[in-house]
Write an enzyme that holds these catalytic residues in place. Structure first.
Site, PDB file in Angstrom:
ATOM      1  N   ARG A 183      16.393 -20.892  24.405  1.00  6.68           N
ATOM      2  CA  ARG A 183      16.120 -20.254  25.947  1.00  6.68           C
ATOM      3  C   ARG A 183      17.065 -20.916  27.079  1.00  6.68           C
ATOM      4  NH1 ARG A 183      10.761 -18.889  26.948  1.00  6.68           N
ATOM      5  NH2 ARG A 183      10.135 -20.232  25.257  1.00  6.68           N
TER       6      ARG A 183
ATOM      7  N   CYS B 157       0.102   2.729  25.149  1.00 11.19           N
ATOM      8  CA  CYS B 157      -1.111   2.773  25.255  1.00 11.19           C
ATOM      9  C   CYS B 157      -2.079   1.460  24.994  1.00 11.19           C
ATOM     10  CB  CYS B 157      -1.731   3.939  24.153  1.00 11.19           C
ATOM     11  SG  CYS B 157      -0.594   5.199  24.365  1.00 11.19           S
TER      12      CYS B 157
HETATM   13  C1  LIG Z   1      12.794 -21.903  18.622  1.00  9.07           C
HETATM   14  C2  LIG Z   1      13.430 -23.078  17.967  1.00  9.07           C
HETATM   15  C3  LIG Z   1      14.384 -23.535  18.789  1.00  9.07           C
HETATM   16  C4  LIG Z   1      14.773 -23.024  20.282  1.00  9.07           C
HETATM   17  O1  LIG Z   1      13.947 -23.133  20.968  1.00  9.07           O
HETATM   18  P1  LIG Z   1      14.094 -23.108  22.623  1.00  9.07           P
HETATM   19  O2  LIG Z   1      12.701 -23.250  23.444  1.00  9.07           O
HETATM   20  O3  LIG Z   1      14.523 -21.597  22.992  1.00  9.07           O
HETATM   21  O4  LIG Z   1      15.218 -23.802  23.198  1.00  9.07           O
HETATM   22  C5  LIG Z   1      15.101 -24.709  18.548  1.00  9.07           C
HETATM   23  N1  LIG Z   1      14.855 -25.200  17.090  1.00  9.07           N
HETATM   24  C6  LIG Z   1      13.678 -24.711  16.429  1.00  9.07           C
HETATM   25  C7  LIG Z   1      13.507 -25.217  14.974  1.00  9.07           C
HETATM   26  C8  LIG Z   1      13.011 -23.434  16.794  1.00  9.07           C
HETATM   27  O5  LIG Z   1      12.347 -22.930  16.130  1.00  9.07           O
END
Ligand SMILES: *Cc1c(COP(=O)(O)O)cnc(C)c1O
Length: 401
Positions: free
Chosen positions: A262, A328
């Site tokens: 993110r 929907c």
């Molecule tokens: C989803 C995930 C991330 C990334 O998470 P963010 O919140 O998008 O930074 C990193 N490592 C693992 C193992 C994940 O499952």
């Protein structure tokens, strides 16, 4: 200023737009925060897996954190260095493990004891040594939404400290396994440093006890989870975050590996939509737009808030409204109880911070084709995924009557 109106006309709506310059900036900021130690950023592909996004990040030197063999193959196709690719996930199938070993990526991140034995067996069959890390669950509350908390004992991810230690001892003795990493990931959209710090201290202790018995861990993988600003959140200071990790690692020489998803792409993305209709009853006002929960599910799934902007309006008289899609389902909304001035057909509404878990979580529900994606690079726009057609929707279906 991005010319959203022009982009909406040129590519039609709904439309995802990603500003690659923002991705570059985010990548460099994070890399910079870690510069006092050896570090590696492995972008979490699931946040936004478009090949052009991956290619762009690869060009900046990023690795990838993948949660399926499909993501591993995307990363490789985009030119990511195989020794910067890690493969996590609680439920890897035999064929996926085999393929990952054949691709010779940096390491497979184990999430259970049983998985370790499968990886060992498959490595033996292939006559290779599997480089592994183990996802350890530090039992830390990341203080975020329960659906994106992953480091508590009740979560399905990782193994507890005791099991991890046993697994490392086993892997250390196995000729087919080479434990080179230790991993934790406590959740997503985290806006405080303390949970990272607490987790890091716990896992660093385990690291030291492994080093003491000559298990030579090279990568200290702190997962992802750095939160971004959607509304009024105050994101953590990257410098403080990195320092907290470094402090827990004093006296060790491991490479810090971070898996941001993110943080790298979230604020680079916009979902462009157009107003279809407005309707009112005696209780509520609704603005119906052409995007829906199948395009951006975060508001429906997590009650997440995405800031938005109505273009070309000078009318200040706002009233409460739900901005909803055509699907929907009552849960189909992009914003609830928000203030909006009067709107008219074809007005453009831009939803912000939609670069992460937007397109990748989209679906074809209600037989809606998935939308197009456009990249902005130095102000120039380029389509990086075409809008799906009706033919795309049905092309794998077979007539069985
Ligand atoms: C989803 C995930 C991330 C990334 O998470 P963010 O919140 O998008 O930074 C990193 N490592 C693992 C193992 C994940 O499952």
């Amino acid at each position: 200023m991005i010319q959203f109106k022009t982009l909406a006309e040129k590519y039609d709506t709904p439309l995802y737009v990603y500003d690659f310059n923002i991705i570059t900036e985010n990548f460099n900021n994070l890399k910079n925060a870690f510069k006092a130690r050896k570090s590696m950023l492995c972008y979490a592909v699931k946040a936004n897996s478009n090949l052009s996004v991956l290619k762009h990040l690869a060009s900046l030197g990023s690795g990838c954190d993948c949660v399926s063999i499909g993501e591993v193959n995307r990363a490789l196709l985009a030119g990511v260095d195989r020794y910067k690719i890690i493969y996590s996930g609680v439920g890897k199938r035999d064929v996926e493990i085999k393929e990952a070993l054949e691709r010779d990526i940096l390491m497979i991140n184990l999430e259970s004891e049983e998985e370790m034995y499968r990886v060992e067996q498959i490595a033996k069959d292939l006559n290779v040594t599997a480089r592994i890390s183990i996802r350890v669950n530090p039992n830390i509350d990341p203080k975020t939404h329960p659906y994106i908390s992953t480091g508590l004992h009740e979560s399905k991810f990782g193994v507890d400290l005791e099991s991890a230690k046993k697994m490392y001892l086993y892997a250390h003795k196995s000729s087919a396994l080479n434990p080179i990493g230790i991993h934790f990931h406590i959740g997503s959209q985290i806006t405080e440093t303390s949970p990272f710090k607490e987790a890091s201290v716990i896992i660093a202790d385990l690291l030291r006890s492994l080093k003491a018995i000559n298990i030579d861990i090279k990568f200290f993988d702190i997962g992802g989870g750095i939160g971004i600003k959607y509304k009024d959140e105050t994101p953590i200071l990257l410098y403080d975050y990195a320092q907290a990790i470094f402090e827990s690692l004093k006296g060790t020489d491991v490479t810090v590996l971070c898996e941001p998803g993110r943080y790298l792409v979230g604020n680079s993305g916009y979902l462009l939509t157009k107003v279809l209709y407005e309707k009112k009853n005696d209780k509520k006002r609704f603005v119906i737009i052409d995007a829906a929960m199948n395009d951006l599910i975060r508001p429906s799934l997590y009650g997440a808030y995405h800031d938005f902007e109505l273009l070309d309006t000078s009318d200040e008289a706002t009233s409460l409204v739900d901005i909803v899609g055509p699907i929907c389902e009552t849960g189909d909304f992009l914003a609830k109880d928000v203030l909006l001035p009067p709107v008219k057909h074809d007005d453009v509404i831009v939803f912000k911070s939609a670069g992460a878990y937007g397109f990748t979580m989209s679906s074809n529900y209600n037989s809606r084709p998935r939308v197009a994606e456009v990249a902005l690079i130095d102000g120039e726009d380029r389509m990086i995924r075409a809008r799906e057609s009706f033919d795309d929707l049905i092309k794998l279906e077979r007539d069985f009557l």
